[in-house]
Design a protein around this motif. Structure first.
Motif, PDB file in Angstrom:
ATOM      1  N   ILE A  33       0.837  -1.209   0.000  1.00  0.00           N
ATOM      2  CA  ILE A  33       0.000   0.000   0.000  1.00  0.00           C
ATOM      3  C   ILE A  33       0.867   1.252   0.000  1.00  0.00           C
ATOM      4  CG2 ILE A  33      -1.601   1.353   1.415  1.00  0.00           C
ATOM      5  CD1 ILE A  33      -2.932  -1.312   2.170  1.00  0.00           C
ATOM      6  N   PHE A  34       1.922   1.274   0.830  1.00  0.00           N
ATOM      7  CA  PHE A  34       2.810   2.442   0.874  1.00  0.00           C
ATOM      8  C   PHE A  34       3.595   2.621  -0.424  1.00  0.00           C
ATOM      9  CE2 PHE A  34       2.703   2.091   5.675  1.00  0.00           C
ATOM     10  CZ  PHE A  34       1.855   3.183   5.808  1.00  0.00           C
ATOM     11  N   ILE A  35       3.998   1.536  -1.046  1.00  0.00           N
ATOM     12  CA  ILE A  35       4.721   1.630  -2.324  1.00  0.00           C
ATOM     13  C   ILE A  35       3.820   2.228  -3.402  1.00  0.00           C
ATOM     14  CG2 ILE A  35       5.691   0.243  -4.198  1.00  0.00           C
ATOM     15  CD1 ILE A  35       6.910  -1.573  -2.069  1.00  0.00           C
ATOM     16  N   ILE A  36       2.561   1.883  -3.380  1.00  0.00           N
ATOM     17  CA  ILE A  36       1.634   2.395  -4.395  1.00  0.00           C
ATOM     18  C   ILE A  36       1.272   3.850  -4.132  1.00  0.00           C
ATOM     19  CG2 ILE A  36      -0.716   2.156  -5.295  1.00  0.00           C
ATOM     20  CD1 ILE A  36      -0.392  -0.878  -4.946  1.00  0.00           C
ATOM     21  N   THR A  37       1.034   4.217  -2.866  1.00  0.00           N
ATOM     22  CA  THR A  37       0.550   5.571  -2.569  1.00  0.00           C
ATOM     23  C   THR A  37       1.653   6.608  -2.403  1.00  0.00           C
ATOM     24  OG1 THR A  37       0.485   5.090  -0.208  1.00  0.00           O
ATOM     25  CG2 THR A  37      -1.543   4.730  -1.475  1.00  0.00           C
ATOM     26  N   ALA A  38       2.892   6.220  -2.163  1.00  0.00           N
ATOM     27  CA  ALA A  38       3.968   7.193  -1.939  1.00  0.00           C
ATOM     28  C   ALA A  38       4.212   8.109  -3.143  1.00  0.00           C
ATOM     29  CB  ALA A  38       5.244   6.484  -1.527  1.00  0.00           C
ATOM     30  N   PRO A  39       4.255   7.612  -4.367  1.00  0.00           N
ATOM     31  CA  PRO A  39       4.457   8.543  -5.494  1.00  0.00           C
ATOM     32  C   PRO A  39       3.302   9.511  -5.704  1.00  0.00           C
ATOM     33  CG  PRO A  39       4.981   6.307  -6.168  1.00  0.00           C
ATOM     34  CD  PRO A  39       4.360   6.215  -4.816  1.00  0.00           C
ATOM     35  N   LEU A  40       2.113   9.156  -5.244  1.00  0.00           N
ATOM     36  CA  LEU A  40       0.973  10.050  -5.413  1.00  0.00           C
ATOM     37  C   LEU A  40       1.033  11.231  -4.463  1.00  0.00           C
ATOM     38  CD1 LEU A  40      -1.866   7.381  -5.720  1.00  0.00           C
ATOM     39  CD2 LEU A  40      -0.670   8.577  -7.561  1.00  0.00           C
ATOM     40  N   LEU A  41       1.716  11.095  -3.335  1.00  0.00           N
ATOM     41  CA  LEU A  41       1.773  12.147  -2.332  1.00  0.00           C
ATOM     42  C   LEU A  41       2.877  13.165  -2.601  1.00  0.00           C
ATOM     43  CD1 LEU A  41       1.264   9.997   0.872  1.00  0.00           C
ATOM     44  CD2 LEU A  41      -0.428  11.348  -0.343  1.00  0.00           C
ATOM     45  N   THR A  42       3.800  12.865  -3.481  1.00  0.00           N
ATOM     46  CA  THR A  42       4.932  13.767  -3.718  1.00  0.00           C
ATOM     47  C   THR A  42       4.776  14.554  -5.010  1.00  0.00           C
ATOM     48  OG1 THR A  42       6.138  11.993  -4.809  1.00  0.00           O
ATOM     49  CG2 THR A  42       6.529  12.294  -2.444  1.00  0.00           C
TER      50      THR A  42
END
Length: 139
Positions: A33-42
């Protein structure tokens, strides 16, 4: 038939180890979940920042060098001038060259009241570029 017999549990001991398989499963799901959502937050906003340099600004010849002494005397490009003569001269200079700059050089002990009065007169007359001249060698 003995429904409640405890014969089959007599040879077994209690298990004292922690089962880590469910914990590992949960951690792997969280990692995905963190691998998928991390690029969306930056997401970043692209802005064009000004470039700064440490070179001194070169002064163009179209400027008024205005000096103020601590006793309240004024000098326009080296010549003495009174407060009553300033407004017409500022207006005339602004009409002749709208991009003219006013460079104010004031003594260290000059009251801010004198500097603010000159800046106000220059702004009312139409001079929009006002700068201060400092001496970096003095402490």
């Amino acid at each position: 038939m003995a429904f409640g017999s405890s014969d089959r549990y007599q040879g077994q001991t209690t298990m004292s180890e922690i089962n880590v398989v469910p914990l590992v499963d949960v951690m792997l799901v969280l990692l995905i979940i963190f691998i998928i959502t991390a690029p969306l937050l930056t997401h970043s906003v692209k802005i064009d920042l000004p470039k700064a340099s440490s070179n001194p600004n070169t002064t163009q010849p179209e400027h008024i060098e205005f000096a103020i002494r601590d006793d309240g005397s004024y000098f326009w490009n080296g010549e003495t001038i009174t407060l009553e003569q300033l407004a017409p001269r500022f207006t005339q200079s602004a009409e002749n060259d709208p991009k003219i700059e006013l460079h104010i050089r004031a003594d260290k002990l000059t009251h801010y009241e004198h500097v603010a009065r000159i800046m106000s007169l220059a702004a009312k007359s139409g001079i929009t570029k006002i700068g201060f001249i400092t001496d970096p060698t003095q402490e």
